[in-house]
Design a protein around this motif. Sequence first.
Motif, PDB file in Angstrom:
ATOM      1  N   LEU A   6      55.465  80.561  58.032  1.00  0.00           N
ATOM      2  CA  LEU A   6      56.090  80.401  56.905  1.00  0.00           C
ATOM      3  C   LEU A   6      57.116  79.357  58.293  1.00  0.00           C
ATOM      4  O   LEU A   6      57.944  80.276  58.612  1.00  0.00           O
TER       5      LEU A   6
ATOM      6  N   ARG B  11      64.246  75.689  57.433  1.00  0.00           N
ATOM      7  CA  ARG B  11      65.770  75.653  58.323  1.00  0.00           C
ATOM      8  C   ARG B  11      66.537  76.611  57.108  1.00  0.00           C
ATOM      9  O   ARG B  11      66.275  77.942  57.468  1.00  0.00           O
TER      10      ARG B  11
ATOM     11  N   LEU C 102      62.364  79.785  54.538  1.00  0.00           N
ATOM     12  CA  LEU C 102      61.158  79.794  55.449  1.00  0.00           C
ATOM     13  C   LEU C 102      60.074  79.593  53.800  1.00  0.00           C
ATOM     14  O   LEU C 102      59.992  80.610  53.179  1.00  0.00           O
TER      15      LEU C 102
ATOM     16  N   THR D 220      63.368  77.427  62.057  1.00  0.00           N
ATOM     17  CA  THR D 220      63.091  79.131  62.384  1.00  0.00           C
ATOM     18  C   THR D 220      61.654  78.924  61.759  1.00  0.00           C
ATOM     19  O   THR D 220      61.218  78.978  60.659  1.00  0.00           O
ATOM     20  N   ILE D 221      60.481  79.991  62.352  1.00  0.00           N
ATOM     21  CA  ILE D 221      59.283  80.309  62.200  1.00  0.00           C
ATOM     22  C   ILE D 221      59.031  81.655  61.496  1.00  0.00           C
ATOM     23  O   ILE D 221      59.879  82.807  62.484  1.00  0.00           O
ATOM     24  N   LEU D 222      58.598  82.269  60.764  1.00  0.00           N
ATOM     25  CA  LEU D 222      58.076  83.552  60.136  1.00  0.00           C
ATOM     26  C   LEU D 222      56.914  84.196  60.557  1.00  0.00           C
ATOM     27  O   LEU D 222      56.032  83.087  59.504  1.00  0.00           O
TER      28      LEU D 222
ATOM     29  N   ARG E  82      53.360  87.129  61.089  1.00  0.00           N
ATOM     30  CA  ARG E  82      53.125  88.350  61.342  1.00  0.00           C
ATOM     31  C   ARG E  82      52.310  88.037  62.774  1.00  0.00           C
ATOM     32  O   ARG E  82      51.542  87.201  63.199  1.00  0.00           O
TER      33      ARG E  82
ATOM     34  N   PRO F 141      55.577  91.775  60.849  1.00  0.00           N
ATOM     35  CA  PRO F 141      56.471  90.525  60.580  1.00  0.00           C
ATOM     36  C   PRO F 141      57.007  90.135  61.750  1.00  0.00           C
ATOM     37  O   PRO F 141      57.941  90.661  63.096  1.00  0.00           O
ATOM     38  N   ALA F 142      57.450  89.051  62.184  1.00  0.00           N
ATOM     39  CA  ALA F 142      58.030  88.700  62.962  1.00  0.00           C
ATOM     40  C   ALA F 142      58.321  87.114  63.391  1.00  0.00           C
ATOM     41  O   ALA F 142      57.751  86.565  62.335  1.00  0.00           O
ATOM     42  N   GLY F 143      59.546  86.831  63.767  1.00  0.00           N
ATOM     43  CA  GLY F 143      60.071  85.485  63.398  1.00  0.00           C
ATOM     44  C   GLY F 143      61.013  85.131  65.241  1.00  0.00           C
ATOM     45  O   GLY F 143      60.766  85.741  65.694  1.00  0.00           O
ATOM     46  N   VAL F 144      61.750  83.775  64.894  1.00  0.00           N
ATOM     47  CA  VAL F 144      61.604  83.282  65.883  1.00  0.00           C
ATOM     48  C   VAL F 144      62.665  81.750  65.816  1.00  0.00           C
ATOM     49  O   VAL F 144      61.925  81.212  64.907  1.00  0.00           O
TER      50      VAL F 144
ATOM     51  N   LEU G 152      63.760  90.300  54.147  1.00  0.00           N
ATOM     52  CA  LEU G 152      63.619  90.778  55.417  1.00  0.00           C
ATOM     53  C   LEU G 152      64.140  90.338  56.718  1.00  0.00           C
ATOM     54  O   LEU G 152      64.767  89.480  56.328  1.00  0.00           O
TER      55      LEU G 152
ATOM     56  N   LEU H 215      64.963  90.235  60.391  1.00  0.00           N
ATOM     57  CA  LEU H 215      64.585  90.262  62.517  1.00  0.00           C
ATOM     58  C   LEU H 215      65.474  90.417  62.484  1.00  0.00           C
ATOM     59  O   LEU H 215      66.026  88.998  62.546  1.00  0.00           O
TER      60      LEU H 215
ATOM     61  N   SER I  66      65.677  89.209  65.792  1.00  0.00           N
ATOM     62  CA  SER I  66      65.563  87.678  66.788  1.00  0.00           C
ATOM     63  C   SER I  66      65.708  86.552  65.113  1.00  0.00           C
ATOM     64  O   SER I  66      66.440  85.261  66.496  1.00  0.00           O
ATOM     65  N   LEU I  67      65.880  86.958  64.680  1.00  0.00           N
ATOM     66  CA  LEU I  67      66.402  85.346  63.545  1.00  0.00           C
ATOM     67  C   LEU I  67      67.859  85.682  63.060  1.00  0.00           C
ATOM     68  O   LEU I  67      68.099  84.717  63.476  1.00  0.00           O
TER      69      LEU I  67
END
Lengths: 406, 249
Positions: free
Chosen positions: A106, A109, A112, A168-170, A172, A178-181, B95, B97, B99-100
Amino acid sequence: MKQLLKLTYRNFFRNKRRSIISGISVAIAIALIIFAQSYTRGITHNISDNIVRLLTGHIRITTREYERRERLIPLSEAIELTPQFYETLKDKDILYISPRIKFGVLLGRDELSIPALGYAIDPEKELKVSGLQKRIVEGSYLDKEGNSTIIGKHLAERLNLKVGDTLTILTRTAYDSPAGVNLVIKGIFSTGIGGVDRSLFYIPLKTGQELLDLNDRATEIVITIKRPERAVLLAQHIRPRFNNYSVVPFQYNPLLSYLNAFGIAQRFIYVIILIVACSTIANTMIMVVFERTREIGMMKAMGMTNLMVVGLLIIEAGMIGAVGSFIGTCFGSAMSYFLKYQGIDITMISSTSSVDMPYGPIIYFAPTPFVVFSSFVIGLIATIVVALLPISRITKLVPAKALRSI
Amino acid sequence: MRTQIIQIKFMIAFAMICTLLFAQTGNEIIERVDNNMVVKTVSYHARMRISLGSVVREKEFFGYTQGREFAYLEFSAPARDKRTRFLKIGKEMWLYLPSLEKATKIAGHMLRQSLMGSDFSYDDITENEKLHDLYDIEIIGKDTFSGENCFVLELTAKVSEVNYYKRKMWVDADNYIPLHVELYAKSGKLMKEISVSEFKKIEGHNFPTSIKMVNKLRKDTYTEMIMEDVELDTEIPAKVFTKSYLERK
């Protein structure tokens, strides 16, 4: 024989208008068949090329379980990229090997909310495989490492993002956490394929592996080979080396299989076009036989055999067919060869297509000498075969009766 | 003949009374279960062992729950998940995170997804509602589970907004703890199984502290959760259940 040909030549011009109309209908049919064959071959090549570059390479290796559940993108079904794996894969026909990870996200800006598809790729290896660097329309190509990304043109437009902005991405991880960067947009690409430009983005493989908890692993191995037509054979050759993996040549892509099946249906359509066009020849020959009944009776009375009279009329039909087919072949192949080099820009259509139908942006026609020659020969043979039916009537004509007919 | 009719009527009346008595008992049992399980507030530290076939992954987190409206979870281990936080307010969940560095709202349907790769969902972990208010309850028998005498109850949803349409529950007849629960979808498909292997008496509640969850929709996985430092009905600062607390550095 010389006399016979002379007679045929004269007959050919006895009713010019009728001969020309018959010839034109054959010419149109043959031109249409060459044009349509070149177009469909061109579109098949285009789709095949896009599938190879963007989706599967010439051969794609995944785990069997990944292939079975591919729609769910099961990241846990990844391949360990060990030195042994590359060693086992070694083959003189293989040019490039590129690992990829496909993952769903997902993105957005502020919120998400837009679903998209990401590919983690080795930017250097992909230079030769997908050639994405040639598709960059803004900014530059992907870095080898780091939190950079290149995204599709329409996706960037949807999100109102430009080069240098943060995406921004979310997602798994392979273990469902869950992971995002936050990614910095390095470049924007345009493939002209709607589904790709609207929902795809690429990140460096290392960044993807870290993000998705897939260190030294990838979900897909894409292989480019020296001779693409040998992909099926090479896949068969490689397959026994990997028990639990699925080794699939690009020809087995469902879309290409569907296109091949569609090709058979198309040939059927060509036959119908040809029959319709040749029916004018049949019509002409019926008229000829009726008009020249007395003349034919005279010829038979003077000693010409059935074979000679039939031959005379067949050569006449053949001449119409040959001239028509020749003009059609010239016209059809000239158009097709022109569009082979010029191409047709279908960006307006392809940019709205889905990723399941990866065609565009420019379709280059693909005529071949075989397509051109076979169309000419088929046109010629078809006219003769169709003309045979009315001509065969004259074998039953009795000269005395024929001479008395009005 | 008349005596026989009276006897039959008496037997029917007796059976009806017994049935009514059992129904009451079913509700009573669940009320006692609710008294144990549903608390004003709970704070705890938990360890999760997620078994994924041959791989076992361990995670640690601490959590606060207040009533049915508020819940907060923060992961402390492993390093990869450290400072991953969840906040539930009503039916909404965020949520965070690291990192975000910002909170992201989780869509409604995602609350039924796996919590950090475990067999528990976000909803399972933050559930704190009285079953009595959500389900019609029926006793379907008696059985033993892990050597304990149990009532076997079948709970069928009477409201639409429930996590699981049907629950089959083995309730410890002495301590009113659901020792084993089978969770079913409306289609009748078994979705999850929960087993309680340990509970502690805290502040008058028999509260489960060791739980095993098996998600039947996943292949060859289960998750064990051990809760420690459990505190019930203590005051939790209101700021814990705020977005600014979730996004703190």
